[in-house]
Scaffold this active site. Structure first.
Site, PDB file in Angstrom:
ATOM      1  N   LYS A  69      -4.556  -5.944  -9.576  1.00 13.13           N
ATOM      2  CA  LYS A  69      -3.717  -5.819  -8.373  1.00 13.13           C
ATOM      3  C   LYS A  69      -3.269  -7.179  -7.814  1.00 13.13           C
ATOM      4  O   LYS A  69      -2.429  -7.229  -6.938  1.00 13.13           O
ATOM      5  CB  LYS A  69      -4.508  -5.095  -7.261  1.00 13.13           C
ATOM      6  CG  LYS A  69      -5.141  -3.765  -7.657  1.00 13.13           C
ATOM      7  CD  LYS A  69      -4.134  -2.667  -7.661  1.00 13.13           C
ATOM      8  CE  LYS A  69      -4.676  -1.300  -7.981  1.00 13.13           C
ATOM      9  NZ  LYS A  69      -5.463  -0.700  -6.954  1.00 13.13           N
ATOM     10  N   LYS A  76       0.839  -1.191   0.000  1.00 15.91           N
ATOM     11  CA  LYS A  76       0.000   0.000   0.000  1.00 15.91           C
ATOM     12  C   LYS A  76       0.880   1.250   0.000  1.00 15.91           C
ATOM     13  O   LYS A  76       2.082   1.170   0.137  1.00 15.91           O
ATOM     14  CB  LYS A  76      -0.919   0.013   1.228  1.00 15.91           C
ATOM     15  CG  LYS A  76      -2.026  -1.024   1.110  1.00 15.91           C
ATOM     16  CD  LYS A  76      -3.028  -0.950   2.238  1.00 15.91           C
ATOM     17  CE  LYS A  76      -3.554   0.422   2.541  1.00 15.91           C
ATOM     18  NZ  LYS A  76      -4.169   1.129   1.417  1.00 15.91           N
ATOM     19  N   GLY A 128       0.296   3.962  -2.393  1.00 22.13           N
ATOM     20  CA  GLY A 128       0.285   4.682  -3.668  1.00 22.13           C
ATOM     21  C   GLY A 128      -0.097   6.140  -3.483  1.00 22.13           C
ATOM     22  O   GLY A 128       0.321   7.015  -4.248  1.00 22.13           O
ATOM     23  N   GLY A 129      -0.895   6.404  -2.458  1.00 19.83           N
ATOM     24  CA  GLY A 129      -1.292   7.787  -2.152  1.00 19.83           C
ATOM     25  C   GLY A 129      -0.440   8.389  -1.044  1.00 19.83           C
ATOM     26  O   GLY A 129      -0.725   9.490  -0.571  1.00 19.83           O
ATOM     27  N   GLU A 186      -2.996   4.722   7.279  1.00 17.31           N
ATOM     28  CA  GLU A 186      -3.782   3.544   6.861  1.00 17.31           C
ATOM     29  C   GLU A 186      -3.430   2.344   7.722  1.00 17.31           C
ATOM     30  O   GLU A 186      -4.317   1.594   8.159  1.00 17.31           O
ATOM     31  CB  GLU A 186      -3.498   3.214   5.382  1.00 17.31           C
ATOM     32  CG  GLU A 186      -4.071   4.234   4.414  1.00 17.31           C
ATOM     33  CD  GLU A 186      -3.608   4.025   2.990  1.00 17.31           C
ATOM     34  OE1 GLU A 186      -4.305   4.470   2.089  1.00 17.31           O
ATOM     35  OE2 GLU A 186      -2.535   3.449   2.774  1.00 17.31           O
TER      36      GLU A 186
HETATM   37  C1  5RP Z   1      -3.066   4.923  -0.677  1.00 19.24           C
HETATM   38  C2  5RP Z   1      -3.250   3.472  -0.913  1.00 19.24           C
HETATM   39  C3  5RP Z   1      -4.323   3.075  -1.880  1.00 19.24           C
HETATM   40  O1  5RP Z   1      -5.247   2.279  -1.227  1.00 19.24           O
HETATM   41  C4  5RP Z   1      -3.671   2.337  -3.028  1.00 19.24           C
HETATM   42  O2  5RP Z   1      -2.711   3.198  -3.618  1.00 19.24           O
HETATM   43  C5  5RP Z   1      -4.698   1.899  -4.077  1.00 19.24           C
HETATM   44  O3  5RP Z   1      -5.226   3.016  -4.718  1.00 19.24           O
HETATM   45  P1  5RP Z   1      -6.299   2.888  -5.889  1.00 19.24           P
HETATM   46  O4  5RP Z   1      -7.520   2.282  -5.296  1.00 19.24           O
HETATM   47  O5  5RP Z   1      -6.499   4.324  -6.355  1.00 19.24           O
HETATM   48  O6  5RP Z   1      -5.696   2.032  -6.984  1.00 19.24           O
HETATM   49  O7  5RP Z   1      -2.587   2.622  -0.372  1.00 19.24           O
HETATM   50  O8  5RP Z   1      -1.962   5.178   0.172  1.00 19.24           O
END
Ligand code: 5RP
Length: 226
Positions: free
Chosen positions: A124, A97, A99-100, A106
């Site tokens: 994924k 995790k 990506g954001g 989280e």
């Molecule tokens: C953010 C995360 C998100 O849950 C992960 O990046 C998945 O994002 P998306 O649903 O836009 O593909 O870990 O920190």
């Protein structure tokens, strides 16, 4: 799977997890585009009378929840019954995790929840995790952590902002190093090594976290317990 099919799959996954949420519970609200679908679906259920409180995992999740009229609470005030969160990659119950860049909060909320429902599209899912692992690092530790990651066999890259010069700054005021380790057959061992590095606030390996995975497909949703 093209972009619009993928977006529809994310929406189905998010809505499927929101459907599982029971009246009178406290819900961890995950981050990312798939979790956002779940938060919006929960908002519609709140409009229809569902009584829940949300604990957001990020600035983004908090904003969407406020917009949707979901009452909010904190980990200081409530126990989390269930969390719904996305993933950049998953292999059974193990996740990458961040990506954001929100993986520190989280992980706190997802770990506090009695159950974590992971929401994802089929792209994924893998047999062995190999997605770059984000590390949230204290700004002073950027160079020392990068050196340590190289010694562990990874390639660190400072995450850069799109619409600002310089780096992405996390919700907590830290930097993010995306670290490519290639295939990770032993995510627990790597997670322990990364946790031990001074200056690493949190890494994006969530080993054994998923209790239930909702994978949206082009037409449906598959739900499984790893
Ligand atoms: C953010 C995360 C998100 O849950 C992960 O990046 C998945 O994002 P998306 O649903 O836009 O593909 O870990 O920190």
């Amino acid at each position: 799977m093209n972009q619009s099919e993928r977006e529809a799959a994310k929406r189905r996954a998010g809505e499927s997890a929101a459907d599982v949420v029971e009246d009178g519970t406290v819900v961890g609200l995950g981050s990312g585009s798939t979790a956002a679908h779940a938060i919006r679906a929960l908002g519609r259920e709140v409009d229809a009378g569902l009584d829940v409180e949300g604990v957001p995992t990020s600035f983004q999740a908090r904003e969407i929840a406020i917009d949707e009229g979901i009452p909010l609470t904190t980990l200081d005030e409530a126990d989390v019954d269930v969390a719904i969160d996305g993933a950049d990659q998953f292999a059974d119950a193990d996740l990458v995790k961040g990506g954001g860049g929100a993986h520190a909060r989280e992980k706190i909320v997802d770990a506090a929840a009695d159950r974590l429902l992971v929401v994802a599209d089929p792209t994924k899912e893998v047999d062995v995790l190999d997605h770059p692992v984000p590390l949230e690092v204290l700004p002073d530790a950027r160079a020392t952590v990068a050196d340590a990651v190289r010694r562990l066999g990874g390639q660190p890259e400072l995450r850069r902002a799109d619409r600002k010069s310089g780096p992405v700054v996390s919700d907590n005021g830290n930097l993010v190093l995306d670290c490519d380790f290639g295939a990770m057959p032993d995510p627990s061992g790597l997670a322990a090594d990364l946790s031990a590095l001074p200056g690493v606030v949190e890494h994006g390996l969530f080993v054994g976290f998923a209790d239930e995975v909702h994978v949206g497909t082009e037409t449906d949703v598959t739900v499984f317990e790893p």
